[in-house]
Write a protein that holds these residues in place. Structure first.
Motif, PDB file in Angstrom:
ATOM      1  N   LEU A   1      11.056  -0.624  -6.724  1.00 13.90           N
ATOM      2  CA  LEU A   1      10.833   0.109  -5.284  1.00 13.90           C
ATOM      3  C   LEU A   1      11.131  -0.894  -4.085  1.00 13.90           C
ATOM      4  O   LEU A   1      10.755  -1.762  -4.193  1.00 13.90           O
ATOM      5  CB  LEU A   1       9.039   0.173  -4.751  1.00 13.90           C
ATOM      6  N   SER A   2      11.267  -0.295  -2.935  1.00 13.54           N
ATOM      7  CA  SER A   2      11.491  -1.361  -1.947  1.00 13.54           C
ATOM      8  C   SER A   2      10.481  -0.850  -0.610  1.00 13.54           C
ATOM      9  O   SER A   2      10.478   0.615  -0.544  1.00 13.54           O
ATOM     10  CB  SER A   2      13.126  -1.504  -1.273  1.00 13.54           C
ATOM     11  N   PHE A   3       9.986  -1.689  -0.023  1.00 11.42           N
ATOM     12  CA  PHE A   3       9.889  -1.144   0.816  1.00 11.42           C
ATOM     13  C   PHE A   3       9.992  -0.171   2.141  1.00 11.42           C
ATOM     14  O   PHE A   3      10.809  -0.254   2.315  1.00 11.42           O
ATOM     15  CB  PHE A   3       8.277  -2.428   1.901  1.00 11.42           C
ATOM     16  N   GLY A   4       9.408   0.683   1.976  1.00 10.76           N
ATOM     17  CA  GLY A   4      10.234   1.578   3.592  1.00 10.76           C
ATOM     18  C   GLY A   4      10.453   2.585   2.455  1.00 10.76           C
ATOM     19  O   GLY A   4      10.992   4.211   2.884  1.00 10.76           O
ATOM     20  N   ASP A   5      10.171   2.793   0.890  1.00 11.37           N
ATOM     21  CA  ASP A   5      10.235   3.147  -0.028  1.00 11.37           C
ATOM     22  C   ASP A   5       9.860   5.225   0.448  1.00 11.37           C
ATOM     23  O   ASP A   5       8.202   5.207   0.915  1.00 11.37           O
ATOM     24  CB  ASP A   5      10.551   3.372  -1.423  1.00 11.37           C
ATOM     25  N   LYS A   6       9.653   6.010  -0.009  1.00 10.78           N
ATOM     26  CA  LYS A   6       9.622   7.916   0.743  1.00 10.78           C
ATOM     27  C   LYS A   6       9.035   8.153  -1.294  1.00 10.78           C
ATOM     28  O   LYS A   6      10.106   8.547  -1.656  1.00 10.78           O
ATOM     29  CB  LYS A   6       9.537   7.912   1.556  1.00 10.78           C
ATOM     30  N   ILE A   7       7.384   8.177  -1.556  1.00  9.57           N
ATOM     31  CA  ILE A   7       7.371   8.617  -2.523  1.00  9.57           C
ATOM     32  C   ILE A   7       6.690   9.733  -2.436  1.00  9.57           C
ATOM     33  O   ILE A   7       5.946  10.188  -2.002  1.00  9.57           O
ATOM     34  CB  ILE A   7       6.615   7.729  -3.037  1.00  9.57           C
ATOM     35  N   GLN A   8       6.911  11.147  -3.143  1.00  6.81           N
ATOM     36  CA  GLN A   8       6.204  12.533  -3.871  1.00  6.81           C
ATOM     37  C   GLN A   8       5.690  12.762  -4.485  1.00  6.81           C
ATOM     38  O   GLN A   8       6.474  12.248  -5.735  1.00  6.81           O
ATOM     39  CB  GLN A   8       7.168  13.647  -2.775  1.00  6.81           C
TER      40      GLN A   8
ATOM     41  N   ALA B   1       0.840  -1.093  -0.242  1.00  8.51           N
ATOM     42  CA  ALA B   1       0.020   0.058   0.343  1.00  8.51           C
ATOM     43  C   ALA B   1       0.774   1.395   0.344  1.00  8.51           C
ATOM     44  O   ALA B   1       2.041   1.019  -0.131  1.00  8.51           O
ATOM     45  CB  ALA B   1      -0.952  -0.198   1.274  1.00  8.51           C
ATOM     46  N   LEU B   2       0.094   2.677  -0.477  1.00  5.46           N
ATOM     47  CA  LEU B   2       0.996   3.429  -0.490  1.00  5.46           C
ATOM     48  C   LEU B   2       0.282   4.484   0.791  1.00  5.46           C
ATOM     49  O   LEU B   2      -1.107   4.374   1.367  1.00  5.46           O
ATOM     50  CB  LEU B   2       0.481   4.655  -1.336  1.00  5.46           C
ATOM     51  N   LEU B   3       1.236   4.544   1.928  1.00  6.85           N
ATOM     52  CA  LEU B   3       0.274   5.635   2.824  1.00  6.85           C
ATOM     53  C   LEU B   3       0.989   6.529   3.490  1.00  6.85           C
ATOM     54  O   LEU B   3       1.778   6.943   2.807  1.00  6.85           O
ATOM     55  CB  LEU B   3       0.854   4.553   4.638  1.00  6.85           C
ATOM     56  N   ALA B   4      -0.258   7.700   2.700  1.00  6.68           N
ATOM     57  CA  ALA B   4       0.264   8.879   2.825  1.00  6.68           C
ATOM     58  C   ALA B   4       0.678   9.602   4.239  1.00  6.68           C
ATOM     59  O   ALA B   4       0.305   9.319   5.246  1.00  6.68           O
ATOM     60  CB  ALA B   4      -1.481   9.627   2.646  1.00  6.68           C
TER      61      ALA B   4
ATOM     62  N   GLN C   1       2.787  17.465  -3.959  1.00  6.93           N
ATOM     63  CA  GLN C   1       3.567  18.060  -2.464  1.00  6.93           C
ATOM     64  C   GLN C   1       2.773  16.426  -1.519  1.00  6.93           C
ATOM     65  O   GLN C   1       2.583  16.930  -0.432  1.00  6.93           O
ATOM     66  CB  GLN C   1       2.532  19.053  -1.649  1.00  6.93           C
ATOM     67  N   THR C   2       2.191  15.662  -2.317  1.00  9.80           N
ATOM     68  CA  THR C   2       1.578  15.060  -1.544  1.00  9.80           C
ATOM     69  C   THR C   2       3.210  13.641  -0.991  1.00  9.80           C
ATOM     70  O   THR C   2       3.554  13.235  -2.161  1.00  9.80           O
ATOM     71  CB  THR C   2       0.827  13.659  -2.082  1.00  9.80           C
ATOM     72  N   GLU C   3       3.434  13.495   0.000  1.00 14.01           N
ATOM     73  CA  GLU C   3       4.195  11.879   0.527  1.00 14.01           C
ATOM     74  C   GLU C   3       3.600  11.443   0.869  1.00 14.01           C
ATOM     75  O   GLU C   3       3.010  10.812   1.616  1.00 14.01           O
ATOM     76  CB  GLU C   3       5.416  12.778   1.173  1.00 14.01           C
ATOM     77  N   PHE C   4       3.712  10.016   0.330  1.00 14.12           N
ATOM     78  CA  PHE C   4       3.027   8.496   0.577  1.00 14.12           C
ATOM     79  C   PHE C   4       4.758   7.443   0.931  1.00 14.12           C
ATOM     80  O   PHE C   4       5.989   7.903   0.542  1.00 14.12           O
ATOM     81  CB  PHE C   4       3.060   7.749  -0.491  1.00 14.12           C
ATOM     82  N   LEU C   5       4.270   7.153   1.697  1.00 11.69           N
ATOM     83  CA  LEU C   5       5.382   5.685   2.501  1.00 11.69           C
ATOM     84  C   LEU C   5       4.842   4.541   1.786  1.00 11.69           C
ATOM     85  O   LEU C   5       3.356   3.640   2.158  1.00 11.69           O
ATOM     86  CB  LEU C   5       5.300   5.486   3.969  1.00 11.69           C
TER      87      LEU C   5
END
Length: 182
Positions: A126-133, A52-55, A136-140
């Motif tokens: 991607l690897s789990f734990g990556d931070k994606i922007q 999942a992407l966690l905002a 202006q919205t950031e996800f884990l």
């Protein structure tokens, strides 16, 4: 002559050039991110988690976007797998896919670009734990508990349909009885 013992060797992970004031260890944030990703990856093996992407930023902070094994489009567009309300995001900003046993992210020619772990990318594994922007919205990018909310919603809809059908039948039956006895 007195012989001085050599001081015991320092731990391998401690380095003078990485020590802060009073000997406080300073860690490279990328190393910390890698350690977190490794811990999250271990959770994947039990089968009770889903990607999942966690905002992590408003207005979506805390919201989980479950990813499908296949194609997931992120952006402002209403038909996207991950629809976000962010004026800095394109309508179809980025795409996350699962192919060849790996999760990959692709920037879809957005004007502001897609950023992973602070680095602007065109595509990346991607690897789990990556931070994606995105905008202006950031996800884990992480694993979350498998949710049965979809099934509960479906059960809830079925219950309302059954209740509505019974209520409609009761109204019709009441009308017929009134017509017969009046």
């Amino acid at each position: 002559m007195s012989s001085q013992k050599n001081p015991s060797p320092k731990k391998a992970e401690y380095r003078e050039d990485k020590a802060g004031p009073q000997g406080t260890l300073v860690f490279d944030s990328r190393e910390v991110d890698r350690l977190i990703a490794d811990e999250i990856q271990k959770l994947e093996d039990d089968g009770s988690k889903v990607p999942a992407l966690l905002a992590t930023t408003k207005p979506h902070a805390g919201q989980q976007f479950i990813l499908e094994y296949g194609k997931n489009v992120i952006g402002r567009g209403k038909g996207n797998s991950v629809t976000i309300y962010d004026p800095a995001a394109s309508s179809t900003h980025a795409q996350i896919t699962f192919t060849g046993g790996k999760w990959k992210i692709l920037n879809l020619l957005s004007s502001n670009g897609t950023i992973v772990n602070g680095e602007k990318i065109t595509d990346r594994v991607l690897s789990f734990g990556d931070k994606i922007q995105v905008g202006q919205t950031e996800f884990l990018f992480t694993l979350v508990d498998r949710k049965d909310d979809v099934h509960e919603d479906a059960k809830s809809e079925v219950n309302w349909m059954v209740l509505g059908t019974i209520l409609a039948a009761a109204v019709v039956l009441g009308g017929v009885l009134l017509w017969l006895f009046l």
